[in-house]
Design a protein around this motif. Structure first.
Motif, short mmCIF file in Angstrom:
data_model
loop_
_atom_site.label_atom_id
_atom_site.label_comp_id
_atom_site.label_asym_id
_atom_site.label_seq_id
_atom_site.Cartn_x
_atom_site.Cartn_y
_atom_site.Cartn_z
N GLN A 263 9.65 -5.68 8.27
CA GLN A 263 9.39 -6.35 7.00
C GLN A 263 8.03 -7.04 7.01
O GLN A 263 7.75 -7.86 7.88
N GLU A 264 7.25 -6.72 5.99
CA GLU A 264 5.96 -7.38 5.85
C GLU A 264 6.13 -8.70 5.12
O GLU A 264 7.03 -8.84 4.29
N ALA A 265 5.26 -9.64 5.42
CA ALA A 265 5.16 -10.89 4.67
C ALA A 265 3.68 -11.23 4.61
O ALA A 265 2.89 -10.66 5.37
N ALA A 294 -0.45 -2.27 7.27
CA ALA A 294 -1.06 -1.70 6.06
C ALA A 294 -0.65 -2.50 4.82
O ALA A 294 -1.42 -2.64 3.87
N HIS A 295 0.55 -3.04 4.85
CA HIS A 295 1.02 -3.84 3.70
C HIS A 295 0.18 -5.10 3.48
O HIS A 295 0.21 -5.67 2.40
N GLN A 296 -0.56 -5.55 4.48
CA GLN A 296 -1.39 -6.75 4.27
C GLN A 296 -2.40 -6.50 3.15
O GLN A 296 -2.77 -7.41 2.43
N ASN A 313 2.97 0.41 -3.54
CA ASN A 313 3.06 -0.32 -2.26
C ASN A 313 3.46 0.64 -1.13
O ASN A 313 2.80 0.73 -0.10
N GLU A 314 4.60 1.32 -1.33
CA GLU A 314 5.23 2.02 -0.20
C GLU A 314 4.70 3.43 0.04
O GLU A 314 4.55 3.84 1.18
N GLY A 315 4.44 4.17 -1.04
CA GLY A 315 3.92 5.52 -0.86
C GLY A 315 2.57 5.48 -0.16
O GLY A 315 2.29 6.24 0.77
ZN LIG Z 1 6.92 -0.78 3.56
#
Ligand SMILES: [Zn+2]
Length: 435
Positions: A263-265, A294-296, A313-315
């Motif tokens: 989980q990203e935060a 990468a989510h940052q 976000n996810e793709g």
């Molecule tokens: Zn993700």
């Protein structure tokens, strides 16, 4: 008290006192809010699995706002509420808590909401014997005055046993008195990316030069943490290059906890040992480091404006993980990720549930939603890359990232950036995949 840089308020129009209107506002697609500032004092009780909290939320009235304040946190036990120092009654309603405003408060341009509450362990608030972490479901552990995609600034003060370490959204503001950890997020981030973790963690700091990479782990020796997160610095420079922007935080912390979380935060990620430990046998098993980092950029800094554009976000993050693997481990590693995405998309097709990427309807299961947002989304980026060629594609991605940093986006924002780099319309391609 620290300076409150941004303020915001969420109140209802008068008609929203009716229950059916409450449900409209509480739905996942309610309009995200901006400009709220949260200050939380949190004391986890590790034995009881309970989080004790005090919240101060600066709210700013919107034109025509009404006479009931709604908090989207039905699982919280709220004991006391006050607005601008005046005690207010609380009503527990379906989907949240309602606080009626006085006449004067309905006319105020801003209000300070103060709450005492506690939260029990739940999805999004996980307790171990000597650690606690939050993940995604922000409203399960703090009072949320707006939908999950609303952006807010936050300051979190944690009261912890001696020897415990922590991380929360943003950066460490002060060391404070022993056992008191103060964190501040001064840029507004989506509510679902706000969080904290605390525990009897071991700590390794990879490099003191910015951005600082920090690893925390339960029952992890320094050597184990270093071995498992070995690739982090290389992943970071790859993403900084492809984003055209440095990591948006001076310090990024990866927290290794028991179990299977990934989980990203904002400014940190939670990684379960089950997700990362395979890296000890096969160094190519680094997807969770890459995906959450990468989510940052894509997910936290740039966030979908509605959940139907969650594929942005996810793709993109699944695609960027594959691109990292291609860079580090070669073409076969990239193709393996694409084959996996094809298989997952195929399972959605076989279930007769292939949808355009930005389809606004409800998916029958998390699996079918992920097949579209994660897998088909990644394949769309791969298709764009093939269509535009290397230079225009990566130029388009940097343009998209720079132009939208700190913003909430829709599919059209990606299209605009990619078309500017391609020098032509991509409408047919976007119509076929996205709309
Ligand atoms: Zn993700």
């Amino acid at each position: 008290m620290r300076h409150i840089s941004r303020i915001g308020l969420y109140a209802f129009r008068r008609f929203a006192q009716l229950t059916f209107c409450t449900l409209v506002v509480l739905s996942a697609n309610a309009q995200p809010l901006t400009g709220q500032h949260y200050e939380l004092e949190l004391r986890p009780d590790f034995k009881a699995g309970v989080l004790h909290g005090r919240a101060r939320i600066r709210l700013q009235a919107e034109p025509g706002s009404g006479d009931v304040l709604v908090l989207r946190s039905p699982k919280l036990h709220i004991h006391r509420a006050s607005l601008d120092g005046e005690p207010r009654p609380l009503e527990q309603a379906r989907g949240g808590w309602r606080i009626p405003l006085t006449n004067a408060q309905t006319k105020a341009s801003s209000l300070m909401l103060e709450l005492d509450y506690h939260a029990e362990a739940a999805a999004g608030l996980v307790f171990g014997e000597d650690y606690v972490y939050t993940a995604f479901f922000t409203c399960h552990w703090m009072p949320c005055a707006g939908p999950d995609l609303s952006r807010a600034t936050i300051a979190i003060r944690l009261e912890l046993p001696a020897g415990y370490r922590s991380v929360a959204s943003g950066q460490l503001a002060t060391e404070g008195t022993p056992g008191r950890h103060e964190w501040q997020q001064t840029q507004p981030y989506p509510l679902y990316t706000l969080g904290f973790t605390a525990g009897h963690f071991n700590e390794v700091v990879d490099s003191e030069k910015a951005p600082r990479l920090r690893f925390l782990g339960i029952d992890q020796a320094d050597t184990a943490l270093r071995a498992k997160f070995k690739e982090s610095a290389r992943v970071l420079s790859f993403f900084e290059d492809k984003a055209g922007l440095p990591l948006p935080h001076p310090t990024y912390t990866q927290v290794l906890v028991p179990g299977g979380v990934a989980q990203e935060a904002s400014s940190f990620s939670l990684i379960g040992t089950r997700m990362l430990d395979p890296i000890l046998d096969d160094p190519k098993e680094d997807w969770v480091i890459a995906h959450e980092m990468a989510h940052q950029w894509w997910g936290n800094l740039i966030t979908c404006a509605t959940w139907s554009d969650f594929w942005l976000n996810e793709g993109l993050t699944v695609f960027m993980t594959a691109a990292w693997k291609q860079h580090r481990w070669g073409e076969d590693a990239y193709q393996r990720e694409m084959v996996l995405a094809q298989q997952r998309w195929q399972s959605a097709k076989e279930a007769d549930f292939d949808k355009p990427l930005s389809w606004p309807g409800n998916y029958p299961s998390l699996k079918s939603k992920r097949a579209i947002h994660y897998s088909k989304g990644a394949l769309f980026f791969d298709t764009l890359r093939g269509e535009l060629g290397e230079q225009a594609f990566w130029d388009g991605l940097r343009r998209y990232t720079r132009n939208n940093a700190g913003r909430s986006v829709r599919a059209a924002d990606l299209q605009v950036a990619m078309e500017a780099s391609a020098g032509r319309s991509l409408q047919t391609l976007f119509d076929a995949w996205v709309y």
